[in-house]
Design a protein around this motif. Structure first.
Motif, PDB file in Angstrom:
ATOM      1  N   ARG A 113       3.418  -8.532   0.479  1.00 56.85           N
ATOM      2  CA  ARG A 113       4.466  -9.153   1.235  1.00 56.85           C
ATOM      3  C   ARG A 113       5.833  -9.634   0.436  1.00 56.85           C
ATOM      4  O   ARG A 113       6.946  -9.360   0.840  1.00 56.85           O
ATOM      5  CB  ARG A 113       4.150  -9.937   2.028  1.00 56.85           C
ATOM      6  CG  ARG A 113       2.742  -9.542   3.245  1.00 56.85           C
ATOM      7  CD  ARG A 113       2.102 -10.572   3.842  1.00 56.85           C
ATOM      8  NE  ARG A 113       1.323 -10.103   4.828  1.00 56.85           N
ATOM      9  CZ  ARG A 113       0.227 -10.761   5.348  1.00 56.85           C
ATOM     10  NH1 ARG A 113       0.118 -12.136   5.315  1.00 56.85           N
ATOM     11  NH2 ARG A 113      -0.584 -10.146   6.183  1.00 56.85           N
ATOM     12  N   TYR A 114       5.348 -10.275  -0.569  1.00 59.25           N
ATOM     13  CA  TYR A 114       6.521 -10.560  -1.502  1.00 59.25           C
ATOM     14  C   TYR A 114       7.107  -9.345  -1.873  1.00 59.25           C
ATOM     15  O   TYR A 114       8.620  -9.208  -1.932  1.00 59.25           O
ATOM     16  CB  TYR A 114       5.978 -11.352  -2.771  1.00 59.25           C
ATOM     17  CG  TYR A 114       5.731 -12.737  -2.632  1.00 59.25           C
ATOM     18  CD1 TYR A 114       6.786 -13.415  -2.543  1.00 59.25           C
ATOM     19  CD2 TYR A 114       4.582 -13.390  -2.534  1.00 59.25           C
ATOM     20  CE1 TYR A 114       7.020 -14.778  -2.506  1.00 59.25           C
ATOM     21  CE2 TYR A 114       4.316 -14.597  -2.627  1.00 59.25           C
ATOM     22  CZ  TYR A 114       5.541 -15.492  -2.329  1.00 59.25           C
ATOM     23  OH  TYR A 114       5.554 -16.642  -2.269  1.00 59.25           O
ATOM     24  N   MET A 125      10.131  -1.467   0.245  1.00 58.37           N
ATOM     25  CA  MET A 125      10.231  -2.167   1.871  1.00 58.37           C
ATOM     26  C   MET A 125       9.651  -1.157   2.564  1.00 58.37           C
ATOM     27  O   MET A 125       9.716  -1.888   3.937  1.00 58.37           O
ATOM     28  CB  MET A 125      11.719  -2.528   2.073  1.00 58.37           C
ATOM     29  CG  MET A 125      12.766  -1.093   2.311  1.00 58.37           C
ATOM     30  SD  MET A 125      14.176  -1.828   2.660  1.00 58.37           S
ATOM     31  CE  MET A 125      14.199  -2.247   4.284  1.00 58.37           C
ATOM     32  N   GLN A 138      12.114 -15.317   3.384  1.00 60.28           N
ATOM     33  CA  GLN A 138      11.350 -14.220   4.143  1.00 60.28           C
ATOM     34  C   GLN A 138       9.966 -14.218   3.679  1.00 60.28           C
ATOM     35  O   GLN A 138       8.883 -13.635   4.365  1.00 60.28           O
ATOM     36  CB  GLN A 138      12.020 -12.776   3.573  1.00 60.28           C
ATOM     37  CG  GLN A 138      13.280 -12.461   4.306  1.00 60.28           C
ATOM     38  CD  GLN A 138      14.096 -11.298   3.882  1.00 60.28           C
ATOM     39  OE1 GLN A 138      13.694 -10.700   2.822  1.00 60.28           O
ATOM     40  NE2 GLN A 138      14.843 -10.740   4.519  1.00 60.28           N
ATOM     41  N   VAL A 139       9.709 -14.562   2.345  1.00 65.76           N
ATOM     42  CA  VAL A 139       8.416 -14.256   2.008  1.00 65.76           C
ATOM     43  C   VAL A 139       7.498 -15.245   2.502  1.00 65.76           C
ATOM     44  O   VAL A 139       7.682 -16.356   3.181  1.00 65.76           O
ATOM     45  CB  VAL A 139       8.362 -14.514   0.429  1.00 65.76           C
ATOM     46  CG1 VAL A 139       9.346 -13.748  -0.542  1.00 65.76           C
ATOM     47  CG2 VAL A 139       8.893 -16.012  -0.076  1.00 65.76           C
ATOM     48  N   SER A 181       9.718  -8.107   0.859  1.00 68.71           N
ATOM     49  CA  SER A 181      10.534  -8.750   1.182  1.00 68.71           C
ATOM     50  C   SER A 181      11.709  -8.636  -0.177  1.00 68.71           C
ATOM     51  O   SER A 181      12.906  -8.625   0.150  1.00 68.71           O
ATOM     52  CB  SER A 181      10.271 -10.347   1.324  1.00 68.71           C
ATOM     53  OG  SER A 181       9.516 -10.479   2.158  1.00 68.71           O
ATOM     54  N   ILE A 241      15.721 -13.809   0.283  1.00 65.52           N
ATOM     55  CA  ILE A 241      14.058 -13.579  -0.062  1.00 65.52           C
ATOM     56  C   ILE A 241      13.386 -14.895  -0.135  1.00 65.52           C
ATOM     57  O   ILE A 241      12.141 -14.907   0.361  1.00 65.52           O
ATOM     58  CB  ILE A 241      14.079 -13.210  -1.573  1.00 65.52           C
ATOM     59  CG1 ILE A 241      12.672 -13.011  -2.056  1.00 65.52           C
ATOM     60  CG2 ILE A 241      15.052 -13.960  -2.510  1.00 65.52           C
ATOM     61  CD1 ILE A 241      11.946 -11.940  -1.217  1.00 65.52           C
ATOM     62  N   SER A 291      13.499  -5.525   0.660  1.00 66.17           N
ATOM     63  CA  SER A 291      14.451  -5.654   1.742  1.00 66.17           C
ATOM     64  C   SER A 291      15.794  -6.297   1.285  1.00 66.17           C
ATOM     65  O   SER A 291      16.972  -5.876   1.699  1.00 66.17           O
ATOM     66  CB  SER A 291      13.754  -6.506   2.829  1.00 66.17           C
ATOM     67  OG  SER A 291      12.710  -5.852   3.459  1.00 66.17           O
ATOM     68  N   ASP A 292      15.783  -7.131   0.081  1.00 64.08           N
ATOM     69  CA  ASP A 292      16.601  -7.936  -0.357  1.00 64.08           C
ATOM     70  C   ASP A 292      17.542  -7.438  -1.622  1.00 64.08           C
ATOM     71  O   ASP A 292      18.428  -7.877  -1.966  1.00 64.08           O
ATOM     72  CB  ASP A 292      16.184  -9.378  -0.841  1.00 64.08           C
ATOM     73  CG  ASP A 292      17.229 -10.586  -1.143  1.00 64.08           C
ATOM     74  OD1 ASP A 292      18.047 -10.594  -0.145  1.00 64.08           O
ATOM     75  OD2 ASP A 292      17.385 -10.790  -2.171  1.00 64.08           O
TER      76      ASP A 292
END
Length: 470
Positions: A299-300, A315, A463-464, A303, A460, A306-307
């Motif tokens: 998941r990190y 992503m 989001q994480v 994210s 980030i 995505s960033d």
């Protein structure tokens, strides 16, 4: 709505106490010596001051949940992004290191139960594939499973601890573990990986704020309950185990096969059933912990993709199960390390686990120190809704926690050779990895934001998703 007790139960279950005591505990005794039980208490006191600052900030952070969000809030978006980058690296290396424990433990369990000796790295590859499959298909290892494992883990450890104490004459019970001369030693400093690793995830109580009943009171109470329980429980069980080391045959057997510590002690004091039960629970506990870490790291990665910190493919998600595709990369990296160490004939516990977990532990303790600095800075400024006296108190406590955590990191670095059992370039890599990752991400984030001309913070840190346990 979740109560304080319910949240505490989730956090403690995710901490996987048996995996910590039986998996990393032997490192504490081998490196730290007889003072090992006190190490959990010292770490608990330091982290008590750490969580005060974090909990105080939850009222003011838009989306609290991890200390990376707090670092970004207190020290700026570039620091938050760098913290997230260090976190994914730390959790990944700890997860890979954990494969050494679960592989060696599974190998020993199969050998004892069936007499078949399967190479540890073969089992490591199979377990890696199993964890990847579970996480890739989005199979949920839910709260009920974690709680069931917790009850079983705590139960078998308490039974073994009581059996050890019951069969040790009162006159022979030793409290040398708590003597300052045995607590404040270079070996104990080097083994901070164990003492502080026992509490990794303690700050995750804050992620349940939206689900908690009266969160202003529930979250602090849940954190205190979790911290106190873990400190007392770890210390008690470790102290009981320390009594077993007074039996020469046991001490020699544990030294030869540290991953079988709980099996050896359980078998000696209660019989084979206890040893096998503890060993089997250690395998399931380690796998459950590995799944939690694997999900968090993937998941990190998602994210960060995505960033724009990682390449865009990071992503992507599975078209059906919606699990982050970064897990595929993580699985390959983990399998590669297991295979590499196996082919070279290196030890899964004293080398794979220690060499990979050490930079991860250094990174996470450093992040705790940075989060404390962020809290101290945050409350040094005037804030609406809080009195000056309370603001100053929180700032001072956070500053003290930062100093103590920085001291832990420094002492761990100065005595790193006692932990890794080697010297030269390996120790240099272990020590420098967290700093290099953080600085590279910090510079990269600052350059990107300046190039874009944006004043908006990086996303980030918000989001994480945090790891639930270590």
């Amino acid at each position: 709505m979740l109560t304080a007790g319910g949240i505490a139960l989730i956090v403690v279950a995710a901490a996987a106490p048996l995996s910590l005591i039986a998996g990393y505990g032997p490192i504490g005794f081998l490196v730290g010596g007889i003072g090992a039980p006190a190490g959990f208490l010292v770490a608990g006191v330091v982290l008590a001051m750490f969580v005060v600052g974090i909990l105080a900030m939850t009222r003011f952070v838009a989306k609290p949940g991890t200390f990376y969000a707090y670092i970004g809030e207190g020290l700026g978006p570039a620091a938050g992004t760098a913290a997230a980058s260090l976190a994914i690296t730390a959790y990944l290396t700890i997860n890979i290191g954990g494969m050494g424990i679960v592989s060696a433990t599974t190998q020993n369990l199969i050998l004892v139960a069936t007499g078949v000796d399967i190479p540890w790295w073969v089992l490591g590859l199979i377990i890696t594939a199993l964890i990847w499959y579970v996480c890739r298909r989005g199979i949920d290892v839910g709260v009920k499973v974690l709680v069931l494992l917790l009850v079983a883990e705590v139960g078998i450890l308490v039974v073994i601890a009581i059996a050890v104490l019951a069969r040790t004459a009162p006159a022979y019970l030793s409290f040398a573990s708590f003597e300052p001369a045995n607590v404040f030693t270079p070996g104990m400093a080097a083994a901070a990986l164990v003492w502080f690793g026992a509490y990794f995830g303690i700050e995750s109580t804050t992620i349940y704020r939206a689900e908690a009943k009266n969160p202003t009171r529930t979250i602090p109470r849940a954190t205190i309950i979790s911290l106190v329980f873990l400190a007392v429980f770890y210390c008690f069980v470790a102290w009981a185990i320390a009594q077993a080391f007074t039996v020469p045959d046991l001490a020699a057997a544990i030294g030869e096969n540290p991953t079988a510590l709980i099996y050896i002690i359980g078998d000696y004091y209660l019989g084979p059933w206890a040893g096998l039960t503890a060993q089997a629970l250690l395998v399931t506990s380690s796998i459950a912990s590995g799944i939690a870490y694997f999900n968090a790291v993937s998941r990190y990665g998602h994210s960060m993709g995505s960033d724009g910190i990682l390449p865009k493919p990071a992503m992507r998600v599975h078209p059906k199960f919606r699990s982050p595709s970064f897990g595929n990369v993580q699985g390959i990296i983990t399998a590669a390390f297991v295979l590499f160490f196996g082919v070279l004939g290196l030890d899964p516990y004293l080398q794979l686990t220690v060499w990979l977990s050490s930079p991860g532990a250094l990174g996470l303790i450093s992040l705790m120190a940075l989060a404390s600095i962020a809290a101290a800075v945050f409350f040094a400024r005037p804030r609406a809704g809080i009195t000056t006296a309370r603001r100053v108190l929180f700032s001072v406590l956070a500053a003290v926690a930062a100093v103590l955590l920085a001291a832990v990191v420094t002492m761990m670095i100065l005595n790193i050779e006692l932990l890794t059992g080697t010297g030269g370039i390996l120790n240099t890599v272990v020590v420098l990895t967290p700093a290099v990752v953080f600085l590279a991400a910090f510079i990269g984030s600052a350059v990107r934001r300046r190039t874009r001309g944006s004043t908006a913070p990086d996303t980030i840190a918000r989001q994480v998703e945090p790891v639930e346990g270590a």
